[in-house]
Design a protein around this motif. Structure first.
Motif, PDB file in Angstrom:
ATOM      1  N   ASP A 177       0.829  -1.209   0.000  1.00 28.93           N
ATOM      2  CA  ASP A 177       0.000   0.000   0.000  1.00 28.93           C
ATOM      3  C   ASP A 177       0.866   1.263   0.000  1.00 28.93           C
ATOM      4  OD1 ASP A 177      -2.475   1.159  -0.133  1.00 28.93           O
ATOM      5  OD2 ASP A 177      -2.860   1.083   2.020  1.00 28.93           O
ATOM      6  N   ASN A 179       0.962   3.880  -1.879  1.00 26.68           N
ATOM      7  CA  ASN A 179       0.325   5.180  -2.060  1.00 26.68           C
ATOM      8  C   ASN A 179      -0.138   5.790  -0.735  1.00 26.68           C
ATOM      9  OD1 ASN A 179      -1.673   2.844  -2.975  1.00 26.68           O
ATOM     10  ND2 ASN A 179      -2.916   4.393  -1.937  1.00 26.68           N
ATOM     11  N   THR A 185       3.605   1.999  -5.414  1.00 27.18           N
ATOM     12  CA  THR A 185       2.629   0.930  -5.222  1.00 27.18           C
ATOM     13  C   THR A 185       2.934  -0.165  -6.227  1.00 27.18           C
ATOM     14  OG1 THR A 185       0.918   2.429  -4.414  1.00 27.18           O
ATOM     15  CG2 THR A 185       0.189   0.342  -5.356  1.00 27.18           C
ATOM     16  N   ASN A 209       2.641   1.473 -10.070  1.00 26.10           N
ATOM     17  CA  ASN A 209       1.884   2.662 -10.468  1.00 26.10           C
ATOM     18  C   ASN A 209       2.792   3.622 -11.237  1.00 26.10           C
ATOM     19  OD1 ASN A 209       3.400   3.096  -8.142  1.00 26.10           O
ATOM     20  ND2 ASN A 209       2.008   4.621  -7.296  1.00 26.10           N
ATOM     21  N   GLU A 214      -3.665   6.587 -13.389  1.00 24.98           N
ATOM     22  CA  GLU A 214      -3.770   5.774 -12.184  1.00 24.98           C
ATOM     23  C   GLU A 214      -3.790   6.618 -10.906  1.00 24.98           C
ATOM     24  OE1 GLU A 214      -1.257   2.125 -14.284  1.00 24.98           O
ATOM     25  OE2 GLU A 214      -0.309   3.420 -12.780  1.00 24.98           O
ATOM     26  N   ALA A 215      -3.456   7.893 -11.021  1.00 28.93           N
ATOM     27  CA  ALA A 215      -3.462   8.805  -9.868  1.00 28.93           C
ATOM     28  C   ALA A 215      -2.671   8.214  -8.694  1.00 28.93           C
ATOM     29  CB  ALA A 215      -4.894   9.125  -9.453  1.00 28.93           C
ATOM     30  N   VAL A 217      -2.313   5.071  -7.889  1.00 28.12           N
ATOM     31  CA  VAL A 217      -2.903   3.877  -7.274  1.00 28.12           C
ATOM     32  C   VAL A 217      -3.124   2.778  -8.302  1.00 28.12           C
ATOM     33  CG1 VAL A 217      -4.843   2.945  -5.967  1.00 28.12           C
ATOM     34  CG2 VAL A 217      -4.073   5.300  -5.557  1.00 28.12           C
ATOM     35  N   GLY A 237      -6.644   4.276  -9.957  1.00 25.12           N
ATOM     36  CA  GLY A 237      -7.310   5.512  -9.569  1.00 25.12           C
ATOM     37  C   GLY A 237      -7.869   5.439  -8.165  1.00 25.12           C
ATOM     38  N   SER A 238      -8.570   6.491  -7.783  1.00 32.48           N
ATOM     39  CA  SER A 238      -9.162   6.558  -6.448  1.00 32.48           C
ATOM     40  C   SER A 238     -10.466   5.772  -6.404  1.00 32.48           C
ATOM     41  CB  SER A 238      -9.434   8.013  -6.067  1.00 32.48           C
ATOM     42  OG  SER A 238     -10.161   8.086  -4.861  1.00 32.48           O
ATOM     43  N   TYR A 239     -10.570   4.849  -5.446  1.00 29.31           N
ATOM     44  CA  TYR A 239     -11.753   3.991  -5.372  1.00 29.31           C
ATOM     45  C   TYR A 239     -13.014   4.774  -5.012  1.00 29.31           C
ATOM     46  CZ  TYR A 239     -12.272   4.191  -0.300  1.00 29.31           C
ATOM     47  OH  TYR A 239     -12.511   4.619   0.979  1.00 29.31           O
ATOM     48  N   GLY A 240     -12.858   5.982  -4.483  1.00 32.60           N
ATOM     49  CA  GLY A 240     -14.000   6.700  -3.921  1.00 32.60           C
ATOM     50  C   GLY A 240     -14.870   7.427  -4.899  1.00 32.60           C
ATOM     51  N   TYR A 244     -12.460   5.624 -10.762  1.00 28.40           N
ATOM     52  CA  TYR A 244     -11.910   4.278 -10.553  1.00 28.40           C
ATOM     53  C   TYR A 244     -12.161   3.443 -11.803  1.00 28.40           C
ATOM     54  CZ  TYR A 244     -10.539   0.581  -7.184  1.00 28.40           C
ATOM     55  OH  TYR A 244      -9.891  -0.402  -6.465  1.00 28.40           O
TER      56      TYR A 244
END
Length: 438
Positions: A177, A179, A185, A209, A214-215, A217, A237-240, A244
């Motif tokens: 992990d 990032n 990553t 990464n 991919e920002a 991630v 990318g960001s999962y949020g 993503y």
């Protein structure tokens, strides 16, 4: 300038989507493309799917249903029923917090092995643990008094995934992990013995990464062996949010090097917004399972998965095919401003006997939508489109000017595997840039 692929052009989904700008006269039997199906309409993120006999089991990140929720279904498309918590006993090394991205596989001894990610009290990072059960529904009993993988200096370790190669050797794949602590990553491959928890040798880096989209991630690795290559699915990318996505990388060798696809396999855009932030994917047979945001929850979706020359194609996610890479007959190929060395960007069908053949892939037989990018500047134009040498319809291109690339859509019936779409001169003139098939 449309760039040529580093991987075969016909096999990866487009990363950017242009809205359709018109309609077409098409095969009356055609219908809109089939979007992925939501099979768990509740929070069920990072799904892992296992088939045992005729029953399917799915496991998810912690949610309202428990530490590691488990669901079952008589078929891949359901109906799915959430059964409860597959890991009711917390491991001794774990503190309070969510448990992420479980993976369940069946060992050679018949028992079921679960990998999971949990919060380590000793390190303050998320780490990988293991548990076993005699039933895919659990309860799974944690193994050991310490995590299986827990390197705090690399940000902790998450998203474990099991893989058994054709020779029967078992492997653990996971993400450090990085990032979370400003470090790289990396997705790692670690051989294990048949028990799944005893390491053999050192680990190998698969990918890291290294792309802007991919920002910082990459995560959620899943490895599939195809006849000609290994295919490593991953999320980026960001999962949020809706940024993503799911992509993949390929290699002829298990340990690499792996080459990332030129465009992601599934994005919010390639799915025409039908799924927001498609990620956390798993592959079971001829289907792919993944999650997407609906409000504040991540539902579980599934879609048909096909293999075009051992590259993945997901039904409902747009795949781009460049017109100038097709078979041309009396069609002028227009090049970019810097000349032919930069590659062709469009095929102009100028003459009454000119045409372009574009070969496309369908995971299963059914109705699909072709989004055709064109330019037309001397009035409205038309092509006669032939599908697999038989079904025909007229496709109309409203005049938008030669420097204004636009899309029209056509609903087509395709058979499983490769299909040929012929675009033939009919009325006036239009240039084809690419088509996207969903």
């Amino acid at each position: 300038m449309r760039l040529l692929r580093r991987l075969p052009l016909v096999l990866a989904a487009v990363a950017a989507w242009l809205p359709a700008a018109g309609t077409a006269s098409a095969d009356p039997a055609g219908a809109a493309s089939v979007a992925p199906t939501a099979v768990v309409s509740a929070d069920f993120p990072d799904p892992d799917v296992l088939q045992v006999g005729s029953t399917f089991y799915a496991y998810s990140t912690s949610s309202w249903a428990g530490r590691v929720p488990v669901a079952s279904a008589p078929s891949a498309t359901g109906p799915w029923t959430v059964r409860g918590d597959a890991l009711p006993a917390k491991p001794s090394w774990a503190g309070n917090g969510g448990f992420w991205a479980p993976d369940v596989s069946r060992r050679a001894d018949g028992r079921y092995l679960m990998y999971f990610t949990g919060p380590s009290t000793a390190t303050g990072r998320m780490c990988i643990g293991a548990a076993v059960s005699s039933s895919p529904l659990g309860p799974f009993q944690p193994l050991g008094s310490a995590p299986l993988v827990c390197n705090a200096s690399e940000g902790g370790d998450i998203d474990p995934s099991s893989f058994v190669d054709a020779d029967g050797r078992r492997y653990l794949i996971y993400k450090n992990d990085g990032n979370a602590v400003g470090r790289p990553t990396i997705l790692w491959l670690q051989q294990v013995q048949a028990d799944g928890v005893t390491f053999v040798g050192g680990r190998s880096e698969l990918i890291r990464n290294d792309r802007p989209e991919e920002a910082g991630v990459i995560e959620a690795p899943v490895l599939v062996k195809r006849p000609s290559q290994y295919v490593l699915f991953y999320a980026g990318g960001s999962y949020g949010g809706s940024g993503y996505f799911t992509s993949y990388a390929t290699s002829r060798s298990l340990t690499g090097p792996y080459a990332k696809a030129y465009r992601p396999l599934m994005t919010t855009a390639t799915l025409d917004g039908a799924v927001q932030g498609p990620g956390g994917a798993d592959v079971a047979g001829d289907r792919v399972f993944f999650h997407g945001w609906v409000g504040n929850a991540r539902w579980m979706y599934t879609a048909d998965l096909g293999w075009a020359n051992d590259y993945p194609v997901v039904r409902g996610s747009r795949v781009r095919y460049e017109a100038e890479r097709g078979s041309l007959h009396n069609a002028m190929v227009r090049t970019g401003a810097a000349g032919a060395s930069q590659g062709a960007v469009a095929a102009k069908i100028d003459y009454s006997d000119s045409w372009v053949d574009i070969t496309v892939f369908a995971p299963v037989t059914g109705d699909y939508t072709a989004h055709v990018a064109y330019a037309a500047g001397y009035g409205d134009a038309q092509h006669l489109v032939t599908v697999n040498g038989s079904a025909q319809f007229v496709l109309s291109y409203p005049n938008r000017g030669w420097d204004n690339w636009t899309q029209v859509r056509a609903d087509v019936r395709l058979v499983a595997g490769w299909n040929t779409l012929r675009f033939q001169h009919h009325v006036r003139w239009a240039e084809l840039d690419y088509i996207e098939v969903a």
